[in-house]
Write an enzyme that holds these catalytic residues in place. Structure first.
Site, PDB file in Angstrom:
ATOM      1  N   ILE A   1       0.838  -1.203   0.000  1.00  0.00           N
ATOM      2  CA  ILE A   1       0.000   0.000   0.000  1.00  0.00           C
ATOM      3  C   ILE A   1       0.872   1.251   0.000  1.00  0.00           C
ATOM      4  CG2 ILE A   1      -1.729   1.298   1.286  1.00  0.00           C
ATOM      5  CD1 ILE A   1      -2.801  -1.413   2.293  1.00  0.00           C
TER       6      ILE A   1
ATOM      7  N   CYS B   1      -4.049   5.789   7.650  1.00  0.00           N
ATOM      8  CA  CYS B   1      -5.057   4.876   7.111  1.00  0.00           C
ATOM      9  C   CYS B   1      -4.632   3.422   7.319  1.00  0.00           C
ATOM     10  CB  CYS B   1      -5.275   5.124   5.619  1.00  0.00           C
ATOM     11  SG  CYS B   1      -6.143   6.640   5.244  1.00  0.00           S
TER      12      CYS B   1
ATOM     13  N   GLU C   1     -11.651   0.999  18.410  1.00  0.00           N
ATOM     14  CA  GLU C   1     -12.745   1.046  17.433  1.00  0.00           C
ATOM     15  C   GLU C   1     -13.842   0.088  17.857  1.00  0.00           C
ATOM     16  OE1 GLU C   1     -11.340   0.375  13.472  1.00  0.00           O
ATOM     17  OE2 GLU C   1      -9.911   2.035  13.521  1.00  0.00           O
TER      18      GLU C   1
ATOM     19  N   HIS D   1     -12.969   4.069   9.410  1.00  0.00           N
ATOM     20  CA  HIS D   1     -12.268   2.902   8.865  1.00  0.00           C
ATOM     21  C   HIS D   1     -12.812   2.533   7.486  1.00  0.00           C
ATOM     22  CE1 HIS D   1      -9.655  -0.623  10.396  1.00  0.00           C
ATOM     23  NE2 HIS D   1      -9.553  -0.531   9.098  1.00  0.00           N
TER      24      HIS D   1
ATOM     25  N   GLY E   1     -10.951   2.539   4.671  1.00  0.00           N
ATOM     26  CA  GLY E   1      -9.847   2.248   3.757  1.00  0.00           C
ATOM     27  C   GLY E   1     -10.195   1.272   2.653  1.00  0.00           C
ATOM     28  N   ALA E   2     -10.952   0.235   2.974  1.00  0.00           N
ATOM     29  CA  ALA E   2     -11.287  -0.795   1.982  1.00  0.00           C
ATOM     30  C   ALA E   2     -12.710  -0.656   1.463  1.00  0.00           C
ATOM     31  CB  ALA E   2     -11.105  -2.185   2.590  1.00  0.00           C
TER      32      ALA E   2
END
Length: 531
Positions: free
Chosen positions: A154, A232, A263, A281, A283-284
Site C-alpha cells: 500500500i 489509514c 474502534e 475505517h 480504507g477498503a
C-alpha cells in the site's frame, strides 16, 4: 459428490456464480453468520466456509464443523476466526491480502488532500449558509515533501501517486533496499530524518510491538512545525493524545485519521479539533475492493477444494497431507529460525541464504523456504504468510538462495538461515529432536541447545564471570520467571551469548537494568508464535 460451500456473509453475486461455474455446490445465506447458534447447527454439512467480518468462527463453531476443510475471509483481517482451533482441526484459513491495496492507498491520498485544503470544515461551513472564504486557507501538495512510513504494497502505491502529484517522497522502511527505493523514485531515509523533513507524513505499516506508537510524543515533537499526519493503516501507530496536544499548540497543522486505537471510535482525543479529518475505517470501503476480495475468495476456495492448490493460507504451507505429517515440526522450526533473525535485524535485508542438511534436505524445500522467509518478514508485517512472503521479499529486492547437503554432523538434519545486510551477516541454525520439538542449535557460529518458548531474551557479552548471576537476579527483581537458561561461547574469554526462555514478556525496566550494568553488548527481547 461436489464439494459444498456455505457463504454466510454478504458476498458478491459474481463470486457466488464463480463457485457454481466451477462445479461447487454453493449455499448462499448472507445473514446466517449473524446467528451463531444456527451456524453451529448447520456447519457440519459444508466443506468450505466463505465469510466477511460478520461471521465469528469460534471454537464452538469449529467443533461442529466435522467436514470443514477451508475457511476463506474476503479481506485481510482474520480476527473473527479462531485460527488456533482451526489449525488443530486441520482446517485451512485463507484471506485475500492484496484485494484492497489500491483502495486504501487512494483513501490516504484523499485524506491528504482533505486536510491540506480543510475540505470537510469548509463544506460544513458552506452547508450552514456561511461564506467564510478567507477562513479556510490551505496549502498545495505540489513541491511538498511526503514522508511515507512503510513502503510495502500500500505504501508503495501511495509513493507512486504522490510522485504523480509532483511531491518529493522520502520513505522509512527497514525492509526497503536501496535498489528498490531507486526504482520507486523515492529517497530511503531513517525515521528521524523523515520526521524532520516531511511536510506530510502517512503511515502504512501493520501494528506490531515494533511499530506501536511509532509516532510517539517524542517522535511527534521531532517533526517540523506545520506538519500534517495521515493514518489509514492501523490504530495504535500514533499517540493520539500527544497528537491532540500538538494540534492544539499549533506545532502540527492538521491530521486525517481513518483508524483509531479503539474502534468503534465513539470518543477520541482528536474528535472536535480544528483541521482534523476523521473517517470510520473506510480504507477498503469501495465497490471495486469489495468485489475484488470476493472474487479472490471464490477462486482460492475453488482451487483448493477441486485441485488441492493452497493460496494465501495463514496456517498451512503448500504441501500435501502426507508431507504435512512429517514436515510440520520442520516447518515450525523454519518459521522460528526466520522469526529470530527477523526480530534481530533492524537494517534492510539484501539476501537470505538457507542451508538444508540431512533429512531436512529431502523434504519439500519450497515449503520450508517459504516458512523461513515468512518468519523473517512477519517480524515487521504479521499479515505475511507462507504464500505471500516470497513475493514480498522479491518486491523488496531480497535475494533468496537455498543449498542442500547430505548429513554432515551429529544431527540427522538441520536448517541454517543466514541473512545478509549492508552491515553484517547473521546466522542461526536449528533442528527437530525425536520428540518433535524444534530447537536452536547454533547462533552466530556458537553452538547451543535452546528450547524455544513464546517469550525469550537474547543477550551477548564478553565471556566473564557473573553474567549468569546478573541475568538471574535482574529477572527475579522484575518478577520474570526463567523456564530455561541456555549459554554458549566462542571460546574462553571470547564472545558469549545467553538465551533465556521466560514465562512472561521481559519488562522495559529489566532491559534498562541490564543495560545499566554495562556488561552486555546486545539485549533483545523476543516473541515466538507457538500456536
Amino acid at each position: 459428490m461436489a464439494p459444498k460451500v456455505l457463504v454466510s456473509d454478504k458476498l458478491s453475486e459474481t463470486a457466488v456464480q464463480i463457485f457454481r461455474d466451477r462445479g461447487i455446490d454453493v449455499d448462499f445465506q448472507p445473514d446466517l453468520g449473524k446467528d451463531k447458534d444456527k451456524l453451529a447447527e448447520v456447519i457440519g454439512q459444508y466443506d468450505g466456509l466463505a465469510i466477511r467480518s460478520a461471521t465469528k468462527v469460534t471454537e464452538k463453531i469449529l467443533a461442529n464443523a466435522t467436514n470443514l476443510k477451508v475457511i476463506a475471509r474476503a479481506g485481510i483481517g482474520t480476527d473473527n476466526i479462531d485460527k488456533a482451533a482451526a489449525s488443530k482441526r486441520g482446517v485451512i484459513v485463507m484471506n485475500t491480502p492484496f484485494g484492497n491495496m489500491i483502495t486504501t492507498a487512494e483513501h490516504a491520498i484523499a485524506l491528504m488532500f482533505a486536510v491540506a485544503r480543510q475540505i470537510p470544515e469548509a463544506s460544513a461551513s458552506t452547508h450552514a449558509g456561511k461564506w467564510e472564504k478567507s477562513k479556510f486557507m490551505g496549502v498545495e501538495l505540489t513541491g511538498k515533501t511526503l514522508g511515507v512510513i512503510g513502503a510495502g504494497n500500500i505504501g508503495g502505491i501511495v509513493c507512486d501517486r504522490a510522485r504523480g502529484l509532483k511531491m518529493k517522497v522520502v520513505a522509512y522502511d527497514p525492509f526497503l533496499g536501496q535498489e528498490k527505493a531507486d526504482k520507486m523514485g523515492v529517497e530511503k531515509v531513517e525515521l528521524d530524518d523523515l520526521l524532520k523533513r516531511a511536510d506530510f507524513i502517512t503511515l502504512h505499516v501493520p501494528l506490531t510491538d515494533q511499530t506501536r506508537n511509532i509516532l510517539s510524543r517524542e517522535a511527534l515533537e521531532k517533526t517540523k512545525t506545520g506538519v500534517r499526519i495521515i493514518n489509514c493503516a492501523r490504530g495504535g501507530l500514533v499517540d493520539e493524545a500527544a497528537l491532540a496536544d500538538l494540534l492544539k499548540s499549533g506545532h502540527v497543522a492538521g491530521a486525517a485519521f481513518d483508524v483509531f486505537a479503539e474502534e468503534p471510535a465513539t470518543e477520541n482525543p482528536l474528535f472536535g479539533l480544528p483541521n482534523v479529518v476523521c473517517t470510520p475505517h473506510l480504507g477498503a470501503a469501495t465497490t471495486e475492493a469489495q468485489e475484488n476480495v470476493a472474487l479472490q475468495v471464490a477462486e482460492q476456495m475453488s482451487d483448493y477444494l477441486l485441485t488441492g492448490a493452497v493460496s494465501n493460507a495463514l496456517n498451512m504451507p503448500s504441501v500435501t497431507a502426507e508431507e504435512a505429517k512429517v514436515m510440520g515440526p520442520w516447518i515450525k522450526l523454519s518459521d522460528h529460525l526466520g522469526n529470530f533473525i527477523g526480530q534481530m535485524t533492524d537494517e534492510p535485508i539484501k539476501a537470505i541464504n538457507i542451508l538444508f542438511d540431512g533429512v531436512a534436505s529431502e523434504m519439500n524445500l519450497g515449503a520450508l523456504t517459504c516458512a523461513a522467509v515468512a518468519g523473517i518478514m512477519k517480524s515487521v508485517n504479521p499479515e505475511v504468510n507462507m504464500v505471500s512472503a516470497p513475493v514480498v521479499a522479491k518486491e523488496r529486492g531480497v535475494k533468496i538462495s537455498t543449498t542442500k547437503q547430505d548429513k554432515s554432523g551429529a544431527f540427522e538434519g538441520y536448517v541454517k538461515i543466514t541473512v545478509v545486510t549492508d552491515k553484517r551477516e547473521r546466522s542461526i541454525g536449528g533442528t527437530v529432536f525425536s520428540d518433535g520439538k524444534p530447537r536452536f542449535i547454533q547462533i552466530k557460529g556458537i553452538n547451543i541447545d535452546a528450547e524455544i518458548g513464546r517469550h525469550m531474551l537474547y543477550t551477548t557479552n564478553e565471556d566473564v564471570p557473573g553474567i549468569i548471576g546478573t541475568l538471574g537476579q535482574t529477572m527475579g527483581e522484575n518478577g520474570v520467571n526463567i523456564a530455561n537458561f541456555t549459554l554458549g561461547r566462542s571460546d574462553a574469554g571470547g564472545e558469549a551469548i545467553a538465551l533465556l526462555y521466560v514465562d512472561a514478556p521481559v519488562p522495559e525496566a529489566a532491559i534498562a537494568a541490564l543495560n545499566a550494568t554495562g556488561k552486555f553488548q546486545q539485549i533483545r527481547p523476543l516473541h515466538f508464535d507457538m500456536a
